[in-house]
Design an enzyme around this catalytic site. Sequence first.
Site, mmCIF file in Angstrom:
data_model
loop_
_atom_site.group_PDB
_atom_site.id
_atom_site.type_symbol
_atom_site.label_atom_id
_atom_site.label_comp_id
_atom_site.label_asym_id
_atom_site.label_seq_id
_atom_site.Cartn_x
_atom_site.Cartn_y
_atom_site.Cartn_z
ATOM 1 N N PHE A 590 22.537 90.281 62.425
ATOM 2 C CA PHE A 590 22.964 88.886 61.711
ATOM 3 C C PHE A 590 24.427 88.718 61.470
ATOM 4 C CE2 PHE A 590 18.585 89.709 59.732
ATOM 5 C CZ PHE A 590 17.781 88.967 60.587
ATOM 6 N N ASP A 704 9.354 91.919 58.337
ATOM 7 C CA ASP A 704 10.262 93.180 58.899
ATOM 8 C C ASP A 704 10.334 94.141 58.027
ATOM 9 O OD1 ASP A 704 11.667 94.459 61.238
ATOM 10 O OD2 ASP A 704 13.697 93.446 60.341
#
Length: 886
Positions: A590, A704
Amino acid sequence: MERYFVFIATFLLILHIVQAQNPTGFINVDCGLASRESPYKALPTGLTYTSDAGLVNTGKTGRIAKEFEPDYNKPTLTLRYFPDGVRNCYSLNVTRDTNYLIKATFVYGNYDGLKIDPNFDLYFGPNIWTTVSSNDTIEEIIHVTTSNSLQVCLVKTGISIPFINVLELRPLKKNVYVTQSGSLKYLFRAHLSNSGRSIRYPDDIYDRKWYSFFVDKSWTQVTTTLNVNATNGYELPEGVMATGATPLNANETLNITWTMEPPNTQFYSYMHFAELQTLRANDTREFNVTLNGKYSYGPYSPKPLKTETVLDLQPEQCDGGACILQLVKTPRSTLPPLLNAIEAFTVIDFSQLETNGDEVSGIKNVQSTYGLSRISWQGDPCVPKQFLWDGLNCNNSDISTPPIITSLDLSASGLTGIITQAIQNLTHLQKLDLSNNNLTGEIPEFLADIKSLLVLDLSGNNFTGSVPPSLIQKKGMKLNVEGNPHLLCTADSCVNKGDGGHKKKSIIVPIIASIASIAVLIGALALFFILRKKKPSKVEVPPTSYMQASDGRSPRSSEPAILTKNRRFTYSEVVTMTNNFQRVLGKGGFGIVYHGFVNGTEQVAVKMLSHSSSQGYKQFKAEVELLLRVHHKNLVGLVGYCDEGENLALIYEYMANGDLKEHMSGTRNRFILNWGTRLKIVLESAQGLEYLHNGCKPPMVHRDVKTTNILLNEHFQAKLADFGLSRSFPIEGETHVSTVVAGTPGYLDPEYYRTNWLTEKSDVYSFGIVLLEIITNQPVINQNREKPHIGEWVGVMLTKGDIKNIMDPTLNEDYDSGSVWKAVELAMGCLNPSSAKRPTMSQVVIELNECLASENSRGGASRDMDSKSSIEVSLTFGTEVSPTAR
Ligand SMILES: *[C@@H]1O[C@H](CO)[C@@H](O)[C@H](O)[C@H]1NC(C)=O
Ligand SMILES: *[C@@H]1O[C@H](CO)[C@@H](O)[C@H](O)[C@H]1NC(C)=O
Ligand SMILES: *[C@@H]1O[C@H](CO)[C@@H](O)[C@H](O)[C@H]1NC(C)=O
Ligand SMILES: *[C@@H]1O[C@H](CO)[C@@H](O)[C@H](O)[C@H]1NC(C)=O
Ligand SMILES: *[C@@H]1O[C@H](CO)[C@@H](O)[C@H](O)[C@H]1NC(C)=O
Ligand SMILES: *[C@@H]1O[C@H](CO)[C@@H](O)[C@H](O)[C@H]1NC(C)=O
Ligand SMILES: *[C@@H]1O[C@H](CO)[C@@H](O)[C@H](O)[C@H]1NC(C)=O
Ligand SMILES: *[C@@H]1O[C@H](CO)[C@@H](O)[C@H](O)[C@H]1NC(C)=O
Ligand SMILES: *[C@@H]1O[C@H](CO)[C@@H](O)[C@H](O)[C@H]1NC(C)=O
């Protein structure tokens, strides 16, 4: 304005024998003297002086410049100066209710070679005594002690560094130098003699220093070789009384003049008389005493060879500050007035009361017990206000009662050992914060006896045993014992059969600090959530023993009201926060994570995101809004975000100990997590996950769960990270997966491949993998293994029946095998190919609690400090008290 004659008869024997020992009660401190030179006998007094070691904890030692040495005696040659801190104090043991003559000597003598004229304040306990602004001065007061200790403080007021050369205390008789109120500050003390010789100890048993004073052109000296009986309470030296002065002209008045600054200063004078001449039968010596022309005492005739003292019983004042004290011969007197000695003192108002003595001794005991060396912890703890000790708060609103200590904050002060009994003496505490130290032992019951206590924070320590029921039951007190890995939660102390919600309230309520910090906001939310009864959620929750333990009452029901704090930061704030992105904490798919500070002190992790599509941006916004509403102690908190053009950032609380994976793989340090700690970490992670599933509406799926997303704070408290984000962004390091695919290979629920639908049970699967990792410390996928996937490999190993072959060898079999078996079974249950057959996270939490209890109940000494469960584990996370996000 009446002046009275006071004659004090005494029956004390005064022996002017120069003794080897100091007179009782004398305190002679040679400041800055090296310990090895202490004690020594000083000239000319023969008094023994000691070093100031042990009376002051700060400062440096110095010595006046060589050129000045010939002008001074030894105690004055060395000095102590205080370059650090504003207020530095000497603390002396004295006798309570005793009239002391106290002297402090300040001789600069260019000790530092800087030729800076002194200018600093001298305090007596909480009260200002004087400003030292001369390079050579002795300050003296006469004061009745109110406690067994006495503080002399030097206070920096400018560039001048405070120093002190000598400190001397002499106890006086009780009924001398009495004032209506206040203490006496030396103005002058003189014996009327043209000898030029000053007199002090041993001639003066109180070590007053009498300067010789004489006006040659208008006075004549009278003296005697006979003994003068000086036995009145003032105990004047014979050498002082054996001479006196009369006016040269027998008809003149004997004048003593001085000025007062400021003009209205109040003072007391003491005149000491004895007739020294042998009067003939027809001789008379008689006079009146006037002050500025006003009659004050008389007519008076001194007694032959006998000391009498004429003094003010009330303070006097002189118009315009110009004082003229006159002895005026009466008409019938054949001889001029005679005066032998005179002293004057101004009135000093020490009206600020010292802090309650028991509390002072209590807090000093706390200080010495924990070896706290804080520069501000000197002198009176509470007053004056500007020198309030760090970490203390006091009530000083009523000036007629001694200040009291109401709050003590010793958080993160490196305290070790047990909670000291001394705290018991701080009987007015409302708040006691001992959090984030290394305190051990049991939590003492006496804390419950501090009646006023409203907040008690013991979190983040190493307490053992259980919380005393009296503390839990203490009405209106907020108790925080989180983060005490050893602390047991016994059925007696924690589980209240009748009123679970109430109990939980008293245990977990976070501290309410005055600053509206984010931490407090989150804490308040957590409190709200805990208090709040969870409404049945869409996620099915099986009945549990926890639910049954609760009466299900809802202490509060409304929506949280405190969620509106704006936690949006500008990009420039983010730049400042991260010090221009100076320190990289990590790198992910990210973006890069940077270290930063919010409000200058709160550490944060700043994740910079790059958004390439408007779709991604919308999701980012939706996630931020969601995350700002999610608060749980086992979820990494979102402190704020930045949303400014291209710059998107998520600002998280900082997790000092990295992620679980680093600790399992040994890349972080060589410290091996023991079985108990591993269980505690996964249990906490499970609680975070359980909250996402059951505490949030609609339920959130993490998507996740993996060891790199379980982060550890400075207390090794586990928090789940990156929850929710996986819905908006591709997973770290998985450049090939499309944005619709969430999760990490190996952790991903096989059912997902069939249904393309992620549910809470997908998280349970991933969590099962995490469990296998902490059990085996094996890679999730290892192509060189009999079975590459960890779940399959463990399955195969288990059919062989030997648990030791799957257990992490670095644990050295130091674990409760029952607890391990249970964990393995739980993990395998989580990995059930059919999601419906997997346990819920609520069940996982319960099972893990049992694992941990089983491990903790294991006897033997090999367990380490982290292996016990923390108290909140047993308390907070029955599903019925799980929070609801909206
Ligand atoms: C003062 O008294 C306390 C106990 O009353 C004692 O512990 C301390 O050592 C004394 N200090 C000095 C300098 O004598
Ligand atoms: C104090 O100041 C006076 C005048 O400035 C100077 O003559 C004297 O030497 C100084 N004494 C000390 C001890 O510094
Ligand atoms: C004493 O004071 C009086 C009145 O102020 C004055 O007249 C007289 O001269 C003074 N005497 C001496 C010796 O200074
Ligand atoms: C001094 O005076 C006191 C009090 O009047 C008396 O008791 C004492 O005996 C006297 N001492 C001498 C040496 O005369
Ligand atoms: C003092 O006063 C008396 C009477 O007022 C006078 O006789 C005498 O001479 C005076 N003495 C002196 C020394 O002035
Ligand atoms: C006082 O008496 C003495 C003798 O005892 C005498 O010499 C003197 O003159 C007298 N003085 C006065 C003022 O009467
Ligand atoms: C001395 O005091 C007495 C008593 O108050 C008074 O009568 C007398 O006038 C005063 N004498 C002088 C000289 O002030
Ligand atoms: C507490 O105060 C009492 C006096 O009230 C005193 O005797 C005791 O020594 C103090 N205890 C501590 C630990 O300071
Ligand atoms: C806390 O105390 C324990 C036992 O005394 C010690 O092993 C540990 O290192 C200490 N921890 C810290 C952070 O000081």
